[in-house]
Enzyme design. Structure first.
Site, mmCIF file in Angstrom:
data_model
loop_
_atom_site.group_PDB
_atom_site.id
_atom_site.type_symbol
_atom_site.label_atom_id
_atom_site.label_comp_id
_atom_site.label_asym_id
_atom_site.label_seq_id
_atom_site.Cartn_x
_atom_site.Cartn_y
_atom_site.Cartn_z
ATOM 1 N N TYR A 117 43.782 41.325 30.869
ATOM 2 C CA TYR A 117 43.890 39.521 31.686
ATOM 3 C C TYR A 117 42.928 39.696 32.741
ATOM 4 O O TYR A 117 44.016 40.136 33.039
ATOM 5 C CB TYR A 117 45.321 38.989 30.962
ATOM 6 C CG TYR A 117 45.462 37.417 31.204
ATOM 7 C CD1 TYR A 117 43.541 37.396 31.300
ATOM 8 C CD2 TYR A 117 45.600 37.143 31.017
ATOM 9 C CE1 TYR A 117 44.054 36.251 31.491
ATOM 10 C CE2 TYR A 117 46.251 35.990 31.031
ATOM 11 C CZ TYR A 117 45.648 35.085 30.867
ATOM 12 O OH TYR A 117 44.961 33.617 30.973
ATOM 13 N N LYS A 136 40.670 40.560 27.884
ATOM 14 C CA LYS A 136 40.412 39.462 27.941
ATOM 15 C C LYS A 136 39.641 38.374 29.170
ATOM 16 O O LYS A 136 40.795 38.935 29.953
ATOM 17 C CB LYS A 136 41.673 38.395 27.656
ATOM 18 C CG LYS A 136 41.658 37.404 28.071
ATOM 19 C CD LYS A 136 42.980 36.602 27.363
ATOM 20 C CE LYS A 136 43.003 35.033 27.254
ATOM 21 N NZ LYS A 136 42.829 34.357 27.774
#
Length: 302
Positions: free
Chosen positions: A140, A168
Site C-alpha cells: 500500500y 495499491k
C-alpha cells in the site's frame, strides 16, 4: 494477471467503514451488514481495515474481531483483503497471522511510521511480514498518510519476495497511467499487479488501462462507483466523463476534507450506520454536511 495474485488484485475493490464506538470497540454486527451489502453488489473484492476503515485507530483485538466479522459476512462470495499496517514489524506480523487465521484471502500492507522510513527499511519490513504468512500481499503506497513513497527500485526488489503479488498506488503526477503501468510491469517482471487509489481520479486510472482500482467511496456507494468504473475501463472516454460529472461535487468534498471525514456522513444520510470519527478527528461542520447530502442527490440514478 500475475503468477501470485490471480484475480485477487484486479477489478474494483471496495473499502467499507469500520463502525466503532467512542472507545474504539468495533460494531461487528453493523460491519457485517456493510460487507454483505458489498458482496451483494458484486464488487471484485472487499478491503477491510484500510484507511477508510480506520485501521490505525483500532487495537489488535478489535482489528481481529472486525476481520472475523467481515469474513463471516462475505461467506465466500467475495474475496476479503485485510489491512495489517502497523508501526512495528513484529506487530504487523501478528496482525497478518491473525487475519490469516480468520480466513481472509489477502493482506494489505501499508508502511506506516512515525520516524520516516528508508527504502531499505520498508523492504525489510515487507519481506519479514511476507515470510510470516502464506497469503498474497498487496503493498500500500499511500504517501499522503504514511509519508513514505515507494520508488520503482523498491517495487522491483519486492517483486522477488514470495507472497508479494499486488500494489495499491497513487496515480502518477507526471506522465500517463499507461506509461507508468508499462514501466512498472517491465521493472517487476510482471510479478506485481498494480492498481490505483484516489477516488477523484478513478476515471483517469480506468481510461489509462488500470486493471484494478481500490475505492473508498465504493465501500458505501458500491453500485454507483461500479457504474463509473465500468464506464472508465470500457475505454469510452465520453461516457466515462459524462458519468464523472455527476460525481464532481462529491470529489470536491473528498479533495477538501478527505474521504475519512466525508464517508461517515454519507453512511448516516443513507441510514447505513452512524459513525463518530475517532478523536481527535472531528465531524464535518453542518454546512459541509449539507453539501454531502447535495452531492449524494447528484448521484441518484447513476
Amino acid at each position: 494477471m500475475t503468477a501470485r495474485s490471480g484475480a485477487l488484485f484486479q477489478g474494483l475493490s471496495a473499502f467499507p467503514l469500520t463502525p466503532a464506538d467512542e472507545g474504539g470497540t468495533a460494531d461487528c454486527e453493523t460491519l457485517g451488514r456493510l460487507v454483505d451489502r458489498l458482496a451483494e453488489a458484486g464488487v471484485a473484492s472487499i478491503g477491510v481495515l484500510g484507511s477508510t476503515g480506520g485501521f490505525m485507530y483500532l487495537t489488535r483485538d478489535e482489528r481481529r474481531r472486525a476481520v472475523a466479522a467481515a469474513v463471516e459476512a462475505a461467506s465466500g462470495r467475495t474475496p476479503v483483503i485485510a489491512g495489517i499496517g502497523a508501526l512495528r514489524t513484529d506487530e504487523a506480523v501478528l496482525l497478518a497471522r491473525d487475519a490469516e487465521a480468520e480466513g481472509v484471502n489477502a493482506l494489505l500492507l501499508a508502511p506506516v511510521s512515525y520516524i520516516p522510513l528508508t527504502q531499505d527499511e520498508v523492504f525489510a519490513h515487507a519481506a519479514s511480514v511476507a515470510a510470516a504468512t502464506g497469503l498474497p500481499i498487496c503493498l500500500y503506497d499511500n504517501p499522503a498518510t504514511t509519508h513514505f513513497a515507494f520508488d520503482h527500485a523498491l517495487f522491483a526488489r519486492l517483486a522477488k519476495v514470495k507472497n508479494v503479488g499486488g500494489a495499491k498506488i497513487p496515480l502518477p503526477t507526471e506522465g500517463s497511467v499507461a506509461g507508468q503501468l508499462e514501466q512498472l510491469a517491465r521493472e517487476t517482471g510482471g510479478e506485481i499487479q498494480f492498481g490505483y487509489s484516489g477516488d477523484p481520479r478513478l476515471v483517469t486510472a480506468g481510461l489509462g488501462g488500470a486493471k484494478a482500482f481500490y475505492s473508498a467511496l465504493a465501500g458505501t456507494l458500491p453500485k454507483e462507483v461500479m457504474s463509473l468504473y465500468a464506464a472508465s475501463v470500457s475505454g469510452d472516454a465520453a461516457r466515462a466523463n459524462e458519468v464523472n460529472v455527476r460525481f464532481e461535487p462529491m470529489w470536491d468534498l473528498f479533495r477538501k476534507h478527505g474521504g475519512f471525514r466525508v464517508i461517515p456522513e454519507i453512511a448516516e444520510i443513507l441510514g447505513l450506520c452512524w459513525v463518530l470519527p475517532p478523536r481527535p478527528v472531528l465531524r464535518l461542520p453542518d454546512a459541509e454536511r449539507a453539501k454531502v447530502g447535495a452531492a449524494l442527490a447528484q448521484l441518484e440514478g447513476v
